[in-house]
Design a protein around this motif. Structure first.
Motif, PDB file in Angstrom:
ATOM      1  N   LEU A  24       0.823  -1.204   0.000  1.00  0.00           N
ATOM      2  CA  LEU A  24       0.000   0.000   0.000  1.00  0.00           C
ATOM      3  C   LEU A  24       0.862   1.261   0.000  1.00  0.00           C
ATOM      4  N   SER A  25       1.927   1.258   0.775  1.00  0.00           N
ATOM      5  CA  SER A  25       2.799   2.429   0.849  1.00  0.00           C
ATOM      6  C   SER A  25       3.510   2.687  -0.471  1.00  0.00           C
ATOM      7  N   ARG A  26       3.961   1.611  -1.136  1.00  0.00           N
ATOM      8  CA  ARG A  26       4.581   1.791  -2.443  1.00  0.00           C
ATOM      9  C   ARG A  26       3.579   2.328  -3.447  1.00  0.00           C
ATOM     10  N   TRP A  27       2.361   1.821  -3.393  1.00  0.00           N
ATOM     11  CA  TRP A  27       1.312   2.246  -4.312  1.00  0.00           C
ATOM     12  C   TRP A  27       0.950   3.711  -4.093  1.00  0.00           C
ATOM     13  N   LEU A  28       0.907   4.141  -2.826  1.00  0.00           N
ATOM     14  CA  LEU A  28       0.565   5.527  -2.501  1.00  0.00           C
ATOM     15  C   LEU A  28       1.777   6.460  -2.517  1.00  0.00           C
ATOM     16  N   GLY A  29       2.983   5.913  -2.617  1.00  0.00           N
ATOM     17  CA  GLY A  29       4.190   6.737  -2.648  1.00  0.00           C
ATOM     18  C   GLY A  29       4.582   7.290  -1.296  1.00  0.00           C
ATOM     19  N   ILE A  30       4.335   6.547  -0.244  1.00  0.00           N
ATOM     20  CA  ILE A  30       4.659   6.995   1.117  1.00  0.00           C
ATOM     21  C   ILE A  30       6.091   6.593   1.439  1.00  0.00           C
ATOM     22  N   PRO A  31       6.903   7.506   1.964  1.00  0.00           N
ATOM     23  CA  PRO A  31       8.292   7.176   2.306  1.00  0.00           C
ATOM     24  C   PRO A  31       8.374   6.048   3.329  1.00  0.00           C
ATOM     25  N   ARG A  32       9.472   5.306   3.282  1.00  0.00           N
ATOM     26  CA  ARG A  32       9.656   4.168   4.190  1.00  0.00           C
ATOM     27  C   ARG A  32       9.591   4.570   5.654  1.00  0.00           C
ATOM     28  N   LYS A  33      10.114   5.710   5.964  1.00  0.00           N
ATOM     29  CA  LYS A  33      10.158   6.119   7.367  1.00  0.00           C
ATOM     30  C   LYS A  33       8.794   6.456   7.946  1.00  0.00           C
ATOM     31  N   LEU A  34       7.789   6.634   7.104  1.00  0.00           N
ATOM     32  CA  LEU A  34       6.441   6.939   7.595  1.00  0.00           C
ATOM     33  C   LEU A  34       5.495   5.749   7.481  1.00  0.00           C
ATOM     34  N   ARG A  35       5.997   4.598   7.085  1.00  0.00           N
ATOM     35  CA  ARG A  35       5.140   3.431   6.896  1.00  0.00           C
ATOM     36  C   ARG A  35       4.590   2.866   8.196  1.00  0.00           C
ATOM     37  N   GLY A  36       5.223   3.133   9.295  1.00  0.00           N
ATOM     38  CA  GLY A  36       4.711   2.658  10.579  1.00  0.00           C
ATOM     39  C   GLY A  36       3.323   3.211  10.873  1.00  0.00           C
ATOM     40  N   TRP A  37       3.093   4.455  10.487  1.00  0.00           N
ATOM     41  CA  TRP A  37       1.781   5.068  10.732  1.00  0.00           C
ATOM     42  C   TRP A  37       0.704   4.435   9.855  1.00  0.00           C
ATOM     43  N   THR A  86       9.183   4.350  15.339  1.00  0.00           N
ATOM     44  CA  THR A  86       8.345   5.078  14.399  1.00  0.00           C
ATOM     45  C   THR A  86       8.424   6.577  14.653  1.00  0.00           C
ATOM     46  N   ASN A  87       8.446   6.981  15.905  1.00  0.00           N
ATOM     47  CA  ASN A  87       8.573   8.393  16.241  1.00  0.00           C
ATOM     48  C   ASN A  87       9.909   8.939  15.743  1.00  0.00           C
ATOM     49  N   LYS A  88      10.990   8.173  15.939  1.00  0.00           N
ATOM     50  CA  LYS A  88      12.314   8.595  15.479  1.00  0.00           C
ATOM     51  C   LYS A  88      12.337   8.710  13.953  1.00  0.00           C
ATOM     52  N   ASN A  89      11.785   7.727  13.277  1.00  0.00           N
ATOM     53  CA  ASN A  89      11.750   7.764  11.813  1.00  0.00           C
ATOM     54  C   ASN A  89      10.914   8.926  11.293  1.00  0.00           C
ATOM     55  N   THR A  90       9.812   9.221  11.960  1.00  0.00           N
ATOM     56  CA  THR A  90       8.969  10.338  11.549  1.00  0.00           C
ATOM     57  C   THR A  90       9.723  11.659  11.681  1.00  0.00           C
ATOM     58  N   ARG A  91      10.426  11.832  12.797  1.00  0.00           N
ATOM     59  CA  ARG A  91      11.209  13.064  12.980  1.00  0.00           C
ATOM     60  C   ARG A  91      12.281  13.198  11.903  1.00  0.00           C
ATOM     61  N   GLU A  92      12.947  12.086  11.562  1.00  0.00           N
ATOM     62  CA  GLU A  92      13.971  12.127  10.518  1.00  0.00           C
ATOM     63  C   GLU A  92      13.371  12.476   9.161  1.00  0.00           C
TER      64      GLU A  92
END
Length: 126
Positions: free
Chosen positions: A21-34, A78-84
């Motif tokens: 789903l994330s690849r299809w929507l173009g969501i960065p890897r670091k935000l996939r946790g959400w 996930t919080n750390k990845n989101t901040r990055e």
């Protein structure tokens, strides 16, 4: 006999579907946790409501889904990845604004007239 879908199966389904789903929507890897968290909560609430409508309690389903989702994605990571990721976005915006200012025609004209110009800015036909 009523059929229920175990919360562990929901977590497994959501985590496996998150990458696609994330690849299809173009969501960065670091935000996939959400995305995984939203899928887990959504799937859990939907299955609880769909399979046991007479026993459905949305507060319980929401809290169980959130607890399982947060445990599955690892809230610290996930919080750390989101901040990055937001830091990367801010740098991109800052660089884009800086490039826009440097390509401004008024700025280019002034740089050509300045005595400290680089050899790259010299026009041999003037």
């Amino acid at each position: 006999m009523q059929m229920t879908l175990d919360l562990a199966a929901i977590v497994a389904i959501a985590l496996s579907g998150t990458a696609t789903l994330s690849r299809w929507l173009g969501i960065p890897r670091k935000l996939r946790g959400w995305i995984a968290l939203l899928l887990i909560v959504g799937l859990h609430i939907t299955t609880e409501w769909g399979l046991q409508p007479d026993l459905f309690n949305w507060r319980t389903a929401l809290s169980e889904g959130l607890a399982a989702g947060l445990a599955a994605i690892g809230i610290y990571s996930t919080n750390k990845n989101t901040r990055e990721q937001w830091q990367l976005y801010r740098e991109k915006i800052k660089n884009a604004v800086g490039q826009k200012r440097s390509t401004d025609p008024e700025t280019e004209d002034e740089s050509l007239l300045s005595p400290n110009r680089n050899s790259d800015n010299i026009n041999p036909y003037v």
